[in-house]
Design a protein around this motif. Structure first.
Motif, PDB file in Angstrom:
ATOM      1  N   CYS A   1      -4.903 -11.020  -2.128  1.00 32.80           N
ATOM      2  CA  CYS A   1      -4.469 -11.311  -3.498  1.00 32.80           C
ATOM      3  C   CYS A   1      -4.458 -12.819  -3.702  1.00 32.80           C
ATOM      4  O   CYS A   1      -4.728 -13.580  -2.769  1.00 32.80           O
ATOM      5  CB  CYS A   1      -3.081 -10.719  -3.732  1.00 32.80           C
ATOM      6  N   LEU A   2      -4.103 -13.248  -4.904  1.00 35.56           N
ATOM      7  CA  LEU A   2      -4.137 -14.686  -5.214  1.00 35.56           C
ATOM      8  C   LEU A   2      -3.140 -15.487  -4.381  1.00 35.56           C
ATOM      9  O   LEU A   2      -3.457 -16.583  -3.921  1.00 35.56           O
ATOM     10  CB  LEU A   2      -3.870 -14.890  -6.719  1.00 35.56           C
ATOM     11  N   CYS A   3      -1.940 -14.970  -4.156  1.00 34.59           N
ATOM     12  CA  CYS A   3      -0.934 -15.730  -3.388  1.00 34.59           C
ATOM     13  C   CYS A   3      -1.150 -15.612  -1.889  1.00 34.59           C
ATOM     14  O   CYS A   3      -0.520 -16.340  -1.118  1.00 34.59           O
ATOM     15  CB  CYS A   3       0.486 -15.300  -3.778  1.00 34.59           C
ATOM     16  N   GLY A   4      -2.013 -14.695  -1.458  1.00 35.06           N
ATOM     17  CA  GLY A   4      -2.289 -14.553  -0.028  1.00 35.06           C
ATOM     18  C   GLY A   4      -1.281 -13.685   0.701  1.00 35.06           C
ATOM     19  O   GLY A   4      -1.397 -13.486   1.907  1.00 35.06           O
ATOM     20  N   GLY A   5      -0.286 -13.195  -0.028  1.00 34.03           N
ATOM     21  CA  GLY A   5       0.738 -12.361   0.606  1.00 34.03           C
ATOM     22  C   GLY A   5       0.200 -11.031   1.085  1.00 34.03           C
ATOM     23  O   GLY A   5       0.649 -10.502   2.092  1.00 34.03           O
ATOM     24  N   VAL A   6      -0.750 -10.495   0.329  1.00 30.46           N
ATOM     25  CA  VAL A   6      -1.345  -9.212   0.710  1.00 30.46           C
ATOM     26  C   VAL A   6      -2.727  -9.466   1.298  1.00 30.46           C
ATOM     27  O   VAL A   6      -3.552 -10.152   0.693  1.00 30.46           O
ATOM     28  CB  VAL A   6      -1.477  -8.254  -0.500  1.00 30.46           C
ATOM     29  N   ARG A   7      -2.955  -8.929   2.491  1.00 30.91           N
ATOM     30  CA  ARG A   7      -4.285  -8.996   3.109  1.00 30.91           C
ATOM     31  C   ARG A   7      -4.681  -7.591   3.520  1.00 30.91           C
ATOM     32  O   ARG A   7      -3.855  -6.834   4.013  1.00 30.91           O
ATOM     33  CB  ARG A   7      -4.277  -9.918   4.332  1.00 30.91           C
ATOM     34  N   PHE A   8      -5.936  -7.254   3.284  1.00 28.44           N
ATOM     35  CA  PHE A   8      -6.386  -5.909   3.643  1.00 28.44           C
ATOM     36  C   PHE A   8      -7.834  -5.940   4.099  1.00 28.44           C
ATOM     37  O   PHE A   8      -8.528  -6.951   3.947  1.00 28.44           O
ATOM     38  CB  PHE A   8      -6.210  -4.942   2.460  1.00 28.44           C
ATOM     39  N   GLU A   9      -8.259  -4.841   4.684  1.00 26.91           N
ATOM     40  CA  GLU A   9      -9.642  -4.684   5.118  1.00 26.91           C
ATOM     41  C   GLU A   9     -10.193  -3.389   4.550  1.00 26.91           C
ATOM     42  O   GLU A   9      -9.447  -2.430   4.355  1.00 26.91           O
ATOM     43  CB  GLU A   9      -9.720  -4.612   6.648  1.00 26.91           C
ATOM     44  N   VAL A  10     -11.472  -3.388   4.287  1.00 24.58           N
ATOM     45  CA  VAL A  10     -12.172  -2.151   3.934  1.00 24.58           C
ATOM     46  C   VAL A  10     -13.198  -1.967   5.050  1.00 24.58           C
ATOM     47  O   VAL A  10     -14.097  -2.791   5.223  1.00 24.58           O
ATOM     48  CB  VAL A  10     -12.859  -2.248   2.555  1.00 24.58           C
TER      49      VAL A  10
ATOM     50  N   GLU B   1      -1.486  -7.027   5.941  1.00 26.35           N
ATOM     51  CA  GLU B   1      -0.286  -7.835   5.726  1.00 26.35           C
ATOM     52  C   GLU B   1       0.229  -7.623   4.304  1.00 26.35           C
ATOM     53  O   GLU B   1      -0.578  -7.433   3.387  1.00 26.35           O
ATOM     54  CB  GLU B   1      -0.685  -9.318   5.875  1.00 26.35           C
ATOM     55  N   GLY B   2       1.537  -7.660   4.123  1.00 29.90           N
ATOM     56  CA  GLY B   2       2.109  -7.654   2.778  1.00 29.90           C
ATOM     57  C   GLY B   2       2.244  -6.296   2.125  1.00 29.90           C
ATOM     58  O   GLY B   2       2.359  -6.218   0.893  1.00 29.90           O
ATOM     59  N   ALA B   3       2.288  -5.228   2.914  1.00 25.24           N
ATOM     60  CA  ALA B   3       2.445  -3.882   2.328  1.00 25.24           C
ATOM     61  C   ALA B   3       3.692  -3.820   1.456  1.00 25.24           C
ATOM     62  O   ALA B   3       3.725  -3.115   0.443  1.00 25.24           O
ATOM     63  CB  ALA B   3       2.503  -2.840   3.433  1.00 25.24           C
ATOM     64  N   GLU B   4       4.726  -4.600   1.828  1.00 27.08           N
ATOM     65  CA  GLU B   4       5.984  -4.569   1.074  1.00 27.08           C
ATOM     66  C   GLU B   4       5.854  -5.239  -0.297  1.00 27.08           C
ATOM     67  O   GLU B   4       6.705  -5.075  -1.161  1.00 27.08           O
ATOM     68  CB  GLU B   4       7.113  -5.224   1.901  1.00 27.08           C
ATOM     69  N   LEU B   5       4.776  -5.993  -0.493  1.00 27.24           N
ATOM     70  CA  LEU B   5       4.566  -6.663  -1.786  1.00 27.24           C
ATOM     71  C   LEU B   5       3.830  -5.774  -2.784  1.00 27.24           C
ATOM     72  O   LEU B   5       3.763  -6.080  -3.973  1.00 27.24           O
ATOM     73  CB  LEU B   5       3.748  -7.949  -1.585  1.00 27.24           C
ATOM     74  N   LEU B   6       3.254  -4.688  -2.291  1.00 30.76           N
ATOM     75  CA  LEU B   6       2.454  -3.828  -3.169  1.00 30.76           C
ATOM     76  C   LEU B   6       3.325  -3.066  -4.145  1.00 30.76           C
ATOM     77  O   LEU B   6       4.352  -2.490  -3.779  1.00 30.76           O
ATOM     78  CB  LEU B   6       1.628  -2.846  -2.336  1.00 30.76           C
ATOM     79  N   SER B   7       2.917  -3.077  -5.399  1.00 34.41           N
ATOM     80  CA  SER B   7       3.630  -2.375  -6.456  1.00 34.41           C
ATOM     81  C   SER B   7       2.608  -1.611  -7.268  1.00 34.41           C
ATOM     82  O   SER B   7       1.458  -2.056  -7.383  1.00 34.41           O
ATOM     83  CB  SER B   7       4.333  -3.413  -7.329  1.00 34.41           C
ATOM     84  N   SER B   8       3.014  -0.485  -7.833  1.00 27.55           N
ATOM     85  CA  SER B   8       2.073   0.317  -8.616  1.00 27.55           C
ATOM     86  C   SER B   8       2.622   0.607  -9.998  1.00 27.55           C
ATOM     87  O   SER B   8       3.834   0.695 -10.189  1.00 27.55           O
ATOM     88  CB  SER B   8       1.796   1.653  -7.915  1.00 27.55           C
ATOM     89  N   PHE B   9       1.716   0.755 -10.921  1.00 30.93           N
ATOM     90  CA  PHE B   9       2.079   1.167 -12.277  1.00 30.93           C
ATOM     91  C   PHE B   9       1.099   2.239 -12.720  1.00 30.93           C
ATOM     92  O   PHE B   9      -0.111   2.079 -12.548  1.00 30.93           O
ATOM     93  CB  PHE B   9       2.024  -0.019 -13.248  1.00 30.93           C
ATOM     94  N   THR B  10       1.628   3.304 -13.282  1.00 30.53           N
ATOM     95  CA  THR B  10       0.772   4.384 -13.774  1.00 30.53           C
ATOM     96  C   THR B  10       0.880   4.452 -15.289  1.00 30.53           C
ATOM     97  O   THR B  10       1.918   4.830 -15.828  1.00 30.53           O
ATOM     98  CB  THR B  10       1.190   5.742 -13.171  1.00 30.53           C
ATOM     99  N   PRO B  11      -0.179   4.053 -16.008  1.00 28.66           N
ATOM    100  CA  PRO B  11      -0.118   4.122 -17.472  1.00 28.66           C
ATOM    101  C   PRO B  11      -0.218   5.577 -17.942  1.00 28.66           C
ATOM    102  O   PRO B  11      -0.778   6.411 -17.238  1.00 28.66           O
ATOM    103  CB  PRO B  11      -1.352   3.329 -17.917  1.00 28.66           C
ATOM    104  N   ASP B  12       0.310   5.854 -19.124  1.00 29.68           N
ATOM    105  CA  ASP B  12       0.200   7.186 -19.722  1.00 29.68           C
ATOM    106  C   ASP B  12      -1.269   7.562 -19.816  1.00 29.68           C
ATOM    107  O   ASP B  12      -2.066   6.823 -20.383  1.00 29.68           O
ATOM    108  CB  ASP B  12       0.798   7.184 -21.140  1.00 29.68           C
TER     109      ASP B  12
END
Ligand SMILES: [Zn+2]
Ligand SMILES: [Zn+2]
Length: 132
Positions: free
Chosen positions: A5-14, A52-63
């Motif tokens: 992500c932009l702040c670098g808090g979340v890192r992931f691999e595909v 890294e940063g799994a605790e920073l992940l947030s989700s939103f589900t639109p209608d």
């Protein structure tokens, strides 16, 4: 592929290649992207590994839509399509730091193209709603 992500808090691999890459112009993608929409690569959820940063992940589900996951620290949109509770999930290419081999294959939800938006003449198929 590696992503963040932009702040670098979340890192992931595909860990697997994308099975589809495309541009989505829907109204939800516009709201979350700050632009004409999102460009995502679809990957098997199993192949998306949060390093890294799994605790920073947030989700939103639109209608009427599926869950969009973002970094709560910086707001970067990372995953869509209901990740991680789906078999295949869209990963925002804006979050990928590695070189991406695949090229977008289609424009979807062009019914939601904005008055201020001009679709590129890139020869890609355009779909009113979904491609498949
Ligand atoms: Zn962040
Ligand atoms: Zn969309």
């Amino acid at each position: 592929m590696e992503g963040s992500c932009l702040c670098g808090g979340v890192r992931f691999e595909v860990t697997e290649p994308f099975v589809y890459v495309g541009h989505c112009h829907c109204t939800f993608c516009k709201k979350i992207s700050g632009g004409v929409g999102t460009t995502s690569g679809r990957a098997r959820t199993e192949s998306i590994v949060i390093v890294e940063g799994a605790e920073l992940l947030s989700s939103f589900t639109p209608d009427g839509g599926s869950a969009k996951t973002f970094c709560s620290g910086c707001g970067s949109n990372l995953f869509g399509g209901g990740w991680p509770d789906v078999e295949l999930a869209p990963v925002r290419l804006t979050a990928i730091d590695s070189e991406v081999d695949a090229k977008p294959e289609a424009h979807t939800f062009v019914r939601s193209v904005a008055a201020w938006e001009i679709l590129p003449e890139d020869g890609l198929p355009r779909y009113e709603i979904r491609a498949t």
